[in-house]
Scaffold this motif. Structure first.
Motif: not given
Length: 604
Positions: A417-420, A559-568, A575-580
């Motif tokens: 969460a803090m990394a996010l 873990e990159r894949d899990k961070y990526d899911q958290l970012l999504s 209300g932002w798209d998958e590019r942010g």
């Protein structure tokens, strides 16, 4: 009222603020981001076309709870995107009492100058006699000329020499503008801004305002954590971070410092000689010690964490010297701690021969001075910030930054969460907008010595909590403008802020309405980044440093894949798209239609 000063033409103009802009953006960070969006488009951050905005909020110039802050903003020379920082200073009082919500500095002077504002009278004066002085010397000399009852914002040699992480300093230790706001001032040959205001700041409902603020000032000293806070302030965090394996140590390669006790809040208590605070604060946090050279140095957790454990420096009086030098030169202590530790690790890897090793005090002092003056090849490179230095040396794997802004004092290899929060901060890696790590540790307690048993979680709730804190810390407090510490450290009820804002403005402000303004500001700032990067934007811009993904500590890492899911999940909630990037639907809903033309062909 906005005061506009053009240093190229030496012209001064004043502009009324559209009430609708204040309804949508409230003040400070909101107002600054709107001005920069409108007026600073695709320019070189160190060119005459960039603008420096000193913005106040409705809480400034009044006796509001810890309302002694200003926001200083510009296009960042360090990151190339939106940059700002708040600074606790008497200038916040004087700017509002002089009748202004913002001062906008345009153009560039041919010779060093400083700006003097006394109510309606504005002068651009020669700074030839103070150019080259430290920030401490500069403020003292300006007070000799203009008296003690003024607000002063100044730069030191680092700003003059365009060090990319140069900051603005006030009151010998208050700093703001981590992403290079001091370098923007230096590029304009603007040594200082001096403000003296004598007018009353308008309050629509004086009776309610007096009632609310008196009650808040009574409540704060009675809150349970107040006494310990007054003893240690933010430096209490060092012991906590060390215990919870979050303390950046030796360029974030470790999470516990064997000499933590010698640089923590208890060591500071033994050394403390005085305290300093921002205007209108009754829980002051600036703890002053005498450093190794017998000079006063104002300490907090971030500067001690980054200049102490992160550089392997094992004694507080030596850390205090590095901190004071950074303040005198006008350099960000967090970024300085990162570039020093980066050079130290590169030295121990045998890559940089003339850099200090971890804990080498005299060499660290020498390199700090050289960075401020860009003296020598290594110092000149480090003055560009760790991102540029790492790219040129092919050392990106040990470069601790997000979007070019160096990471502050939390090692997040087990804290998603803090990394996010770092990844999605509006200015780059900064803790001030979402100090979510306290909630993260509290919701998943980490016992001493039990790191191998700790199971990291990437639940959607973490994305929601980051946004919740960004609305409060990076949103509400940055647009009011007020210090977040009465709430985050002592637990002051947030409802007080909505009540006080309503009394000041005469409008019905609720927390929900304030948070809607905060979301609007976050989307606008994100749109600014996208525009300035000419649409060359992707979700990896919101990733934390590679080290947290690649280097295991005690068998654990992000873990990159899990961070990526958290970012999504974060993007979805925003209300932002998958590019942010905010969607057209989101921008229209947030009354940001004015950005659509500039981002045509980019938005989804």
């Amino acid at each position: 009222m906005i005061l506009r000063v053009n240093l190229s033409t030496k012209s001064v103009t004043k502009q009324e603020i559209d009430e609708k802009i204040l309804d949508d953006f409230i003040g400070a960070r909101g107002l600054a981001s709107k001005i920069i969006w409108d007026e600073v488009k695709n320019v070189d951050p160190l060119s005459s076309e960039n603008k420096l905005v000193v913005a106040a909020g409705p809480f400034n110039g009044l006796r509001t709870p810890s309302g002694g802050k200003l926001v200083i903003a510009s296009k960042s020379p360090l990151t190339g995107g939106y940059g700002d920082g708040n600074i606790g200073t008497m200038a916040s009082v004087h700017v509002r009492k002089a009748g202004y919500m913002a001062i906008v500095i345009e153009g560039v002077s041919d010779k060093p100058v400083y700006l003097y504002v006394e109510d309606d009278h504005v002068s651009i004066l020669s700074a030839e006699g103070i150019w080259g002085l430290s920030t401490f010397e500069t403020e003292r000399k300006l007070k000799q000329v203009h008296g003690d009852h003024i607000g002063v914002l100044s730069i030191g040699p680092a700003g003059e020499n365009l060090v990319k992480f140069a900051v603005v300093i006030s009151q010998e230790g208050r700093s703001g503008g981590r992403p290079g706001m001091g370098a923007v001032m230096g590029s304009k040959k603007l040594k200082a801004i001096v403000v003296k205001g004598t007018k009353d700041v308008e309050v629509k409902d004086k009776k309610a305002f007096e009632e609310y603020t008196k009650e808040v000032y009574k409540i704060i000293p009675k809150l349970p954590a107040y006494d310990f806070w007054m003893r240690q302030g933010t430096l209490a965090t060092l012991e906590w971070a060390n215990k919870n394996r979050a303390l950046p140590t030796r360029n974030f390669s470790q999470v516990k410092f064997e000499y933590a006790r010698s640089v923590d809040g208890y060591s500071m208590e033994a050394m403390k000689v005085s305290k300093r605070g921002c205007p209108n604060c009754n829980m002051i946090c600036g703890n002053v010690v005498l450093d190794m050279e017998g000079k006063e140095s104002e300490l907090d957790y971030e500067n001690v964490g980054m200049l102490g454990p992160n550089t392997g420096m094992p004694s507080l009086n030596r850390v205090a010297v590095l901190n004071r030098l950074a303040d005198e030169f006008g350099m960000d202590t967090i970024s300085l701690g990162v570039v020093l530790s980066f050079a130290m690790e590169a030295h121990e890897k045998g890559i940089i021969k003339d850099a200090p090793g971890f804990g080498e005090y005299e060499k660290a002092v020498e390199l700090t001075k050289k960075i401020a003056y860009r003296d020598g090849e290594l110092a000149n490179l480090l003055a560009e910030g760790v991102k540029v230095a790492a790219e040129k040396m092919n050392l990106e794997d040990i470069a601790m930054h997000v979007k070019g802004l160096e990471v502050s004092a939390y090692n997040c290899y087990i804290y998603p969460a803090m990394a996010l929060a770092y990844g999605t901060s509006a200015i780059g890696a900064h803790h001030k907008e979402a100090w979510i790590i306290a909630w993260e540790i509290g919701s998943s307690p980490l016992e001493e010595g039990a790191a191998s048993k700790y199971v990291m979680t990437y639940s959607p709730e973490k994305a929601s909590k980051v946004i919740e804190q960004q609305r409060i810390r990076g949103g509400m407090f940055e647009i009011l403008t007020a210090c977040r510490l009465p709430w985050v450290e002592l637990g002051l009820d947030l409802e007080w802020y909505a009540k006080i804002l309503s009394a000041i403005t005469g409008k019905d402000w609720t927390l929900q309405k304030i948070f809607e303004a905060a979301d609007r500001v976050y989307s606008l700032i994100r749109c600014y980044w996208v525009r300035e990067f000419k649409g060359n934007w992707n979700r990896y811009m919101d990733y934390p440093p590679k080290r947290w993904f690649d280097q295991e500590i005690d068998g654990m890492k992000l873990e990159r894949d899990k961070y990526d899911q958290l970012l999504s999940e974060y993007y979805k909630l925003r209300g932002w798209d998958e590019r942010g990037i905010p969607t057209v639907e989101t921008l229209k809903k947030q009354r940001l239609d004015f950005v659509l033309d500039d981002l045509r062909g980019i938005l989804s």
